[in-house]
Motif scaffolding. Structure first.
Motif, short mmCIF file in Angstrom:
data_model
loop_
_atom_site.label_atom_id
_atom_site.label_comp_id
_atom_site.label_asym_id
_atom_site.label_seq_id
_atom_site.Cartn_x
_atom_site.Cartn_y
_atom_site.Cartn_z
N GLU A 116 0.82 -1.22 0.00
CA GLU A 116 0.00 0.00 0.00
C GLU A 116 0.85 1.27 0.00
O GLU A 116 0.53 2.23 -0.70
N GLU A 117 1.91 1.29 0.79
CA GLU A 117 2.68 2.52 0.94
C GLU A 117 3.77 2.69 -0.10
O GLU A 117 4.11 3.82 -0.45
N ALA A 118 4.36 1.59 -0.58
CA ALA A 118 5.48 1.72 -1.51
C ALA A 118 5.24 1.04 -2.85
O ALA A 118 5.98 1.28 -3.79
N SER A 124 12.64 -6.30 -6.50
CA SER A 124 12.74 -5.38 -7.63
C SER A 124 12.93 -3.96 -7.10
O SER A 124 12.55 -3.65 -5.97
N GLU A 125 13.48 -3.11 -7.92
CA GLU A 125 13.59 -1.69 -7.58
C GLU A 125 12.37 -0.91 -8.04
O GLU A 125 12.26 0.29 -7.79
N THR A 126 11.43 -1.58 -8.68
CA THR A 126 10.21 -0.92 -9.16
C THR A 126 9.31 -0.62 -7.97
O THR A 126 9.00 -1.51 -7.17
N LEU A 127 8.89 0.64 -7.86
CA LEU A 127 8.02 1.07 -6.77
C LEU A 127 6.80 1.78 -7.36
O LEU A 127 6.89 2.40 -8.42
N ASN A 128 5.68 1.68 -6.65
CA ASN A 128 4.46 2.37 -7.06
C ASN A 128 3.77 2.86 -5.79
O ASN A 128 2.81 2.26 -5.32
N PRO A 129 4.29 3.96 -5.20
CA PRO A 129 3.76 4.43 -3.92
C PRO A 129 2.27 4.76 -3.97
O PRO A 129 1.79 5.30 -4.97
N GLY A 130 1.58 4.45 -2.88
CA GLY A 130 0.16 4.75 -2.76
C GLY A 130 -0.06 6.16 -2.25
O GLY A 130 0.88 6.94 -2.06
N HIS A 131 -1.33 6.50 -1.99
CA HIS A 131 -1.71 7.86 -1.61
C HIS A 131 -1.16 8.31 -0.25
O HIS A 131 -1.10 9.50 0.01
#
Length: 183
Positions: free
Chosen positions: A96-98, A129-136
């Motif tokens: 959720e956060e990162a 992985s170094e791929t991140l998709n931070p949440g709100h």
């Protein structure tokens, strides 16, 4: 003493509660409903999170986009939900956060924080992985080498202590679970 306000009304029938020691052998004052007899307990909340680390040793931190401590850095963590284990909650919070893909490791620290009625549990985690998709809830998620951790900008004492102990353990090659009581 916790900062949570005392229970005022029964969550079963809505009647005003009284505060007394139940006659069932308990020794603490509880919120007791005089109408339906339900005894209400206030127990600590579990905060679950992890120390996500890349294979090269860099640690993932998240900059908070929510209060408390908006704009400060933290490990991904949050309140445990019903129907999940502590490690499941830690993985959920990290997602959720990162938006990070992790492999959950062992329990690393258990920190009791009685003044706010919480217990914080942090796990070790390997980032796949170094791929991140931070949440709100996150302004920014970033990888830090140990020497670059923004110590003066960390959101919570439990995060600072956990990171310090983690880095000490990593430097010494020891593996242990840290059980800490903050008073």
């Amino acid at each position: 003493m916790s900062f949570r306000p005392p229970i005022k009304f029964c969550n079963q029938c809505g009647a005003a509660v009284k505060h007394a020691v139940p006659d069932d052998g308990d020794t603490r004052i509880r919120a007791i409903c005089p109408a339906c007899g339900v005894v209400h307990y206030q127990n600590p909340l579990n905060v679950v999170g992890c120390i996500p680390v890349l294979d090269d040793g860099r640690i993932l931190l998240c900059k908070r986009n929510i209060e408390p401590r908006w704009g400060k850095w933290t490990l991904p963590a949050g309140f445990m939900e019903l129907d999940e284990t502590t490690s499941q909650g830690s993985a959920r919070e990290t997602d959720e956060e990162a938006g990070a893909d992790i492999e959950m490791g062992r329990l690393f620290s258990v920190i009791s924080v009685p003044r706010v009625g919480q217990v914080h549990l942090f796990y070790c985690a390997r980032l796949r992985s170094e791929t991140l998709n931070p949440g709100h809830e996150t302004i920014e998620a970033r990888f830090f080498e140990a020497k670059d951790i923004p110590w003066n900008e960390l959101a919570f004492r439990t995060v600072s202590i956990t990171l310090q102990r983690y880095l000490e353990d990593r430097a010494s090659g020891t593996v242990q679970v840290h059980n800490i009581d903050l008073v």
